[in-house]
Design a protein around this motif. Structure first.
Motif, short mmCIF file in Angstrom:
data_model
loop_
_atom_site.label_atom_id
_atom_site.label_comp_id
_atom_site.label_asym_id
_atom_site.label_seq_id
_atom_site.Cartn_x
_atom_site.Cartn_y
_atom_site.Cartn_z
N VAL A 56 0.88 -1.16 0.00
CA VAL A 56 0.00 0.00 0.00
C VAL A 56 0.92 1.21 0.00
N LEU A 57 0.93 1.94 -1.13
CA LEU A 57 1.89 3.03 -1.31
C LEU A 57 1.18 4.28 -1.81
N PRO A 58 1.68 5.46 -1.42
CA PRO A 58 1.12 6.70 -1.96
C PRO A 58 1.67 6.97 -3.37
N PHE A 59 0.77 7.39 -4.25
CA PHE A 59 1.14 7.68 -5.63
C PHE A 59 1.78 9.06 -5.72
N GLU A 60 2.89 9.15 -6.44
CA GLU A 60 3.62 10.41 -6.57
C GLU A 60 3.49 11.06 -7.93
N SER B 16 5.96 6.58 -3.56
CA SER B 16 6.97 6.86 -2.53
C SER B 16 6.97 5.73 -1.51
N VAL B 17 8.18 5.41 -1.07
CA VAL B 17 8.39 4.33 -0.11
C VAL B 17 9.25 4.91 1.01
N LYS C 119 -2.80 10.17 -2.99
CA LYS C 119 -3.69 9.10 -2.52
C LYS C 119 -2.95 7.78 -2.53
N LYS C 120 -3.28 6.93 -1.58
CA LYS C 120 -2.64 5.61 -1.51
C LYS C 120 -3.36 4.63 -2.42
N ALA C 121 -2.61 3.63 -2.85
CA ALA C 121 -3.17 2.58 -3.68
C ALA C 121 -2.61 1.24 -3.22
N LEU D 214 -7.71 1.37 -5.67
CA LEU D 214 -7.57 2.75 -5.21
C LEU D 214 -8.20 2.88 -3.83
N THR D 215 -7.51 3.59 -2.95
CA THR D 215 -8.04 3.82 -1.61
C THR D 215 -8.26 5.32 -1.41
N GLU D 216 -9.00 5.67 -0.40
CA GLU D 216 -9.29 7.08 -0.12
C GLU D 216 -8.31 7.67 0.88
N ASP D 217 -7.36 6.86 1.36
CA ASP D 217 -6.42 7.34 2.37
C ASP D 217 -5.46 8.36 1.77
N GLU D 218 -5.22 9.42 2.53
CA GLU D 218 -4.21 10.40 2.13
C GLU D 218 -2.85 9.92 2.58
N GLU D 219 -1.82 10.52 2.03
CA GLU D 219 -0.44 10.11 2.34
C GLU D 219 -0.12 10.31 3.75
#
Length: 173
Positions: A100-104, A123-124, A152-154, A168-173
């Motif tokens: 589960v990673l945030p898209f950059e 980003s990791v 947003k994380k995916a 796709l998730t609704e979580d913010e980074e």
């Protein structure tokens, strides 16, 4: 989870590769038939016949056309089809990685193992240092690019940094 690949993708790719190879074999058979025909007629000519030059020229032109056909056909079409089949085979038997990673963002197109891919940047968090690193996840160029949103994380499933499935998730980074 949205899967990018289905069970029939590998079968379709293998069928396409076999069709391309069958086309190559047909052209090779026609070339060999023309070569044998020119050689046979040249051998049947009387000694020092002036028309023998035309058979040599015909054989040379036929060979040149065959070589001109072979390099682009086998070097581009068949090679790319073979690389795509290899990639799909690795997907079916390889180890999968879940994250589960945030898209950059999106980077330029590139070629990975002979297959055109679009690059998605995630980003990791670095384990040893307190900083972010960028991880490249490759999305197949034949497939539609996922609707990732920056920040947003995916949830992603990848094999060798090649995206196989995502959510796709609704979580913010």
């Amino acid at each position: 989870m949205t899967k990018l690949y289905h069970d029939l993708d590998l079968l379709d790719a293998v069928k396409q590769k076999r069709r391309l190879f069958a086309g190559f074999l047909i052209v090779t058979a026609v070339f060999l038939a023309g070569l044998v025909t020119c050689l046979t007629f040249y051998i049947l000519l009387p000694y020092k016949d002036p028309s023998g030059v035309w058979y040599v020229v015909g054989t040379s032109v036929l060979t040149g056309l065959y070589i001109i056909f072979c390099f682009p056909y086998m070097g581009i079409s068949y090679k790319r089809s073979r690389a795509y089949c290899k990639m799909l085979k690795f997907i079916s038997v390889g180890l999968k990685e879940y994250a589960v990673l945030p898209f950059e963002g999106i980077d330029d197109w590139t070629v990975k193992d002979g297959v055109d891919v679009n690059v998605a940047l995630f980003s990791v968090k670095n384990v040893k240092k307190d900083e972010k690193m960028i991880r490249q996840i490759y999305v197949d160029g034949e497939k539609e690019f996922p609707a990732f949103k920056e920040g947003k994380k995916a949830r992603i499933v990848s094999q060798g940094n090649l995206l196989i499935a995502y959510e796709l998730t609704e979580d913010e980074e």
